[in-house]
Scaffold this motif. Structure first.
Motif, PDB file in Angstrom:
ATOM      1  N   ASP A 134       0.632  -1.136  -0.252  1.00 42.08           N
ATOM      2  CA  ASP A 134      -0.090   0.121  -0.020  1.00 42.08           C
ATOM      3  C   ASP A 134       0.926   1.492  -0.051  1.00 42.08           C
ATOM      4  O   ASP A 134       0.489   2.265  -0.604  1.00 42.08           O
ATOM      5  CB  ASP A 134      -1.083  -0.065   1.273  1.00 42.08           C
ATOM      6  N   GLU A 179      10.454  -1.876   4.439  1.00 41.93           N
ATOM      7  CA  GLU A 179       9.763  -1.836   5.711  1.00 41.93           C
ATOM      8  C   GLU A 179      10.342  -1.187   6.640  1.00 41.93           C
ATOM      9  O   GLU A 179      10.421  -1.540   7.894  1.00 41.93           O
ATOM     10  CB  GLU A 179       9.479  -3.474   6.040  1.00 41.93           C
ATOM     11  N   GLU A 191       6.839   1.510  14.210  1.00 39.69           N
ATOM     12  CA  GLU A 191       5.128   2.042  14.036  1.00 39.69           C
ATOM     13  C   GLU A 191       4.345   1.887  15.444  1.00 39.69           C
ATOM     14  O   GLU A 191       3.447   2.094  15.557  1.00 39.69           O
ATOM     15  CB  GLU A 191       4.724   1.128  13.273  1.00 39.69           C
TER      16      GLU A 191
HETATM   17  C1  BGC Z   1       3.172  -2.984   7.211  1.00 40.54           C
HETATM   18  C2  BGC Z   1       3.537  -2.343   5.989  1.00 40.54           C
HETATM   19  C3  BGC Z   1       2.503  -1.457   5.352  1.00 40.54           C
HETATM   20  C4  BGC Z   1       2.271  -0.349   6.457  1.00 40.54           C
HETATM   21  C5  BGC Z   1       1.072   0.273   6.198  1.00 40.54           C
HETATM   22  C6  BGC Z   1       2.748  -1.952   7.823  1.00 40.54           C
HETATM   23  O1  BGC Z   1       2.650  -2.661   9.315  1.00 40.54           O
HETATM   24  O2  BGC Z   1       4.229  -3.884   7.604  1.00 40.54           O
HETATM   25  O3  BGC Z   1       3.779  -3.629   4.936  1.00 40.54           O
HETATM   26  O4  BGC Z   1       2.795  -0.855   4.515  1.00 40.54           O
HETATM   27  O5  BGC Z   1       1.838  -1.025   7.677  1.00 40.54           O
HETATM   28  O6  BGC Z   1      -0.096  -0.114   6.010  1.00 40.54           O
END
Ligand code: BGC
Length: 275
Positions: A134, A179, A191
């Motif tokens: 995405d 990533e 994240e």
């Molecule tokens: C995933 C990615 C993705 C992103 C945004 C992450 O947790 O590992 O592949 O692009 O989230 O959806």
């Protein structure tokens, strides 16, 4: 897959053509492709004019159901049916996507790992589907029509949402499936430290969140020496609230296509694949 799909491919190779014997629908298919953005809470799609990057008509959304790939594929097919579209489809998907196969599942059902997204969705909706990560889709849109247009050097787009998605471009060429949202910062996956979900869940002020996100940007700066950061995802429309709080030695700009970038980039990707 119907004759219209073959018509799409044929329109690229059959030149010169006699006076156009095709239906107006065929002409539409060559220029307008359905882009779909599969997210954790919603699946959004719209027809995209792949020459201009503009949406044709409204965005349509269905909820992403909880569950295994076949359940998501049913919802995907429901969206395509709702739009009433037949032809090639591009799909942005929130995971590592290598040759149509999901290789990770940070924020989606683990059943996707090793699963062929293109096959599953194509079978469910009866149209040929091409899938990519995405954030890579959003990056393709921005680099083709938006903020990164014609930017040389290393550009990194970060989508800030439930997770942190990243797309890296070198002189306009995508290096797929980075990533960088999964790098570690202070012992936490990035994240889990500075996504928009974390900002909301931990009730962080813009200043506190921008402090964390700046640390993340400086980490990327040190590792990758980018020329430009582009910030996408839902929060990019609030850039005026936090942009001035970011402290990093590389220019940072908000994505121009905002929430539509994923849809537009997916359509552009499908168009390239069907050339
Ligand atoms: C995933 C990615 C993705 C992103 C945004 C992450 O947790 O590992 O592949 O692009 O989230 O959806």
């Amino acid at each position: 897959m119907g004759s219209r799909v073959r018509g799409f491919g044929g329109s690229r190779v059959r030149t010169p053509e006699p006076p156009n014997p095709r239906t107006p629908e065929h002409k539409i298919m060559a220029k307008h492709i359905l882009g779909v953005d599969v997210g954790g809470s919603g699946i959004k799609g719209a027809l995209v004019d792949i020459k201009t990057g503009k949406l044709i008509g409204n965005r349509v959304r269905v909820d992403t159901p909880a569950g295994t790939p076949d359940i998501i594929a049913e919802a995907f097919a429901g969206l395509v049916k709702k739009i009433g579209y037949e032809g090639p489809i591009g799909c942005g998907f929130p995971a590592i996507v290598q040759h149509g196969v999901a290789k990770s599942a940070a924020n989606i059902d683990k059943g996707w790992i090793g699963h062929n997204i293109e096959q599953e969705f194509s079978d469910a909706c009866g149209n040929p589907v091409k899938a990519l990560n995405d954030a890579d889709a959003a990056g393709l849109a921005e680099l083709t029509f938006g903020e990164g247009k014609k930017v040389k050097g290393v550009v990194i787009l970060i989508t800030i949402g439930t997770g942190l998605g990243t797309a890296q471009f070198v002189d306009g060429t995508l290096v797929p499936n980075t990533e960088f949202g999964h790098l570690y910062l202070h012992g936490r996956i990035a994240e889990h430290y500075c996504s928009n979900r974390v900002r909301e869940e931990e009730n962080l002020s813009w200043a506190d969140w921008a402090h964390r996100f700046s640390e993340y940007l400086r980490h990327l700066e040190r590792l990758l020496t980018p020329d430009l950061f582009i910030l996408g995802g839902g929060v990019s429309k609030e850039f005026s609230d936090f942009g001035h709080l970011l402290k990093v030695g590389v220019p940072v700009r908000p994505a121009k296509l905002l929430n539509n970038a994923g849809i537009v980039g997916a359509a552009v990707y499908a168009a390239k694949q069907h050339k």
